[in-house]
Design a protein around this motif. Structure first.
Motif, short mmCIF file in Angstrom:
data_model
loop_
_atom_site.label_atom_id
_atom_site.label_comp_id
_atom_site.label_asym_id
_atom_site.label_seq_id
_atom_site.Cartn_x
_atom_site.Cartn_y
_atom_site.Cartn_z
N GLY A 1 -7.05 2.40 -3.47
CA GLY A 1 -5.88 3.26 -3.32
C GLY A 1 -4.85 2.95 -4.37
O GLY A 1 -5.16 2.45 -5.46
N TYR A 2 -3.60 3.25 -4.01
CA TYR A 2 -2.47 3.03 -4.92
C TYR A 2 -1.44 2.15 -4.24
O TYR A 2 -1.14 2.31 -3.05
CB TYR A 2 -1.84 4.36 -5.32
N SER A 3 -0.90 1.21 -5.00
CA SER A 3 0.13 0.33 -4.48
C SER A 3 1.49 0.99 -4.56
O SER A 3 1.67 1.97 -5.30
CB SER A 3 0.15 -0.97 -5.29
N ASP A 4 2.43 0.45 -3.83
CA ASP A 4 3.76 1.06 -3.82
C ASP A 4 4.54 0.76 -5.09
O ASP A 4 5.63 1.29 -5.27
CB ASP A 4 4.55 0.65 -2.58
N TYR A 5 3.98 -0.07 -5.98
CA TYR A 5 4.62 -0.28 -7.28
C TYR A 5 4.00 0.58 -8.37
O TYR A 5 4.32 0.44 -9.54
CB TYR A 5 4.59 -1.76 -7.66
N GLY A 6 3.07 1.46 -7.97
CA GLY A 6 2.56 2.44 -8.91
C GLY A 6 1.17 2.19 -9.44
O GLY A 6 0.56 3.08 -10.02
N GLY A 7 0.64 1.00 -9.30
CA GLY A 7 -0.70 0.73 -9.80
C GLY A 7 -1.76 0.97 -8.75
O GLY A 7 -1.46 1.11 -7.56
N GLY A 8 -2.99 1.05 -9.20
CA GLY A 8 -4.09 1.20 -8.28
C GLY A 8 -4.61 -0.15 -7.81
O GLY A 8 -4.32 -1.18 -8.42
N PHE A 9 -5.34 -0.14 -6.73
CA PHE A 9 -5.98 -1.37 -6.28
C PHE A 9 -7.40 -1.06 -5.82
O PHE A 9 -7.73 0.05 -5.41
CB PHE A 9 -5.17 -2.06 -5.17
N ASN A 10 -8.22 -2.08 -5.91
CA ASN A 10 -9.63 -2.00 -5.50
C ASN A 10 -9.94 -3.35 -4.85
O ASN A 10 -10.27 -4.31 -5.52
CB ASN A 10 -10.53 -1.75 -6.71
N SER A 11 -9.79 -3.41 -3.53
CA SER A 11 -9.85 -4.69 -2.82
C SER A 11 -11.12 -4.81 -1.99
O SER A 11 -11.63 -3.83 -1.47
CB SER A 11 -8.63 -4.84 -1.91
N TRP A 12 -11.57 -6.08 -1.88
CA TRP A 12 -12.77 -6.38 -1.10
C TRP A 12 -12.43 -7.33 0.04
O TRP A 12 -11.56 -8.20 -0.10
CB TRP A 12 -13.82 -7.04 -1.98
N GLY A 13 -13.13 -7.15 1.16
CA GLY A 13 -13.01 -8.08 2.26
C GLY A 13 -13.75 -9.37 1.96
O GLY A 13 -14.47 -9.48 0.97
N ILE B 1 0.84 -1.20 0.00
CA ILE B 1 0.00 0.00 0.00
C ILE B 1 0.87 1.25 0.00
O ILE B 1 1.74 1.40 0.85
CB ILE B 1 -0.93 0.01 1.23
N PHE B 2 0.61 2.12 -0.95
CA PHE B 2 1.25 3.43 -0.94
C PHE B 2 0.32 4.47 -0.33
O PHE B 2 0.72 5.27 0.51
CB PHE B 2 1.67 3.86 -2.34
N SER B 3 -0.92 4.45 -0.77
CA SER B 3 -1.90 5.37 -0.21
C SER B 3 -3.30 4.81 -0.40
O SER B 3 -3.52 3.98 -1.28
CB SER B 3 -1.80 6.75 -0.86
#
Length: 120
Positions: A99-111, A28-30
């Protein structure tokens, strides 16, 4: 890759309260958006509440005034405090974090989802 782990939920009597939490971990970056959704029996998944990075909150009309969403940015965790629960709140609750991953891509995660049952 970002993983979410939900906790809380369970069985509660009408009028009672429950608290859910959802913690994100991984690359996680942000994080810019956190939210809770639910899927009631026989219905589609629906928005419950969201909170932005600036702490702006949004609630569905069905939970406004009864549920409170909050976030702890230091812990990458989102919470849902549910009060005055009714049987109509019975559902599987899912957290969602974007958010954004620390490798530069975005993420959209579900529990994984947690069951909330309101019944006497």
């Amino acid at each position: 890759q970002v993983q979410l782990v939900e906790s809380g939920g369970g069985l509660v009597q009408p009028g009672g309260s429950l608290s859910l939490s959802c913690a994100a971990s991984g690359r996680i970056f942000s994080i810019y958006a956190m939210g809770w959704y639910r899927q009631r029996p026989g219905k589609q998944r629906e928005l419950v509440a969201t909170v932005s990075s600036g702490a702006t909150t949004n609630y569905s009309d069905s939970v406004k005034g009864r549920f409170t969403i909050s976030r702890d940015n230091a812990k990458n965790t989102v919470y849902l405090q549910m009060d005055s629960l009714s049987p109509e709140d019975t559902a599987v609750y899912y957290c969602n974090i974007r958010g954004y991953s620390d490798y530069g891509g975005g993420f959209n995660s579900w529990g994984q989802g947690t069951q909330v049952t309101v019944s006497s």
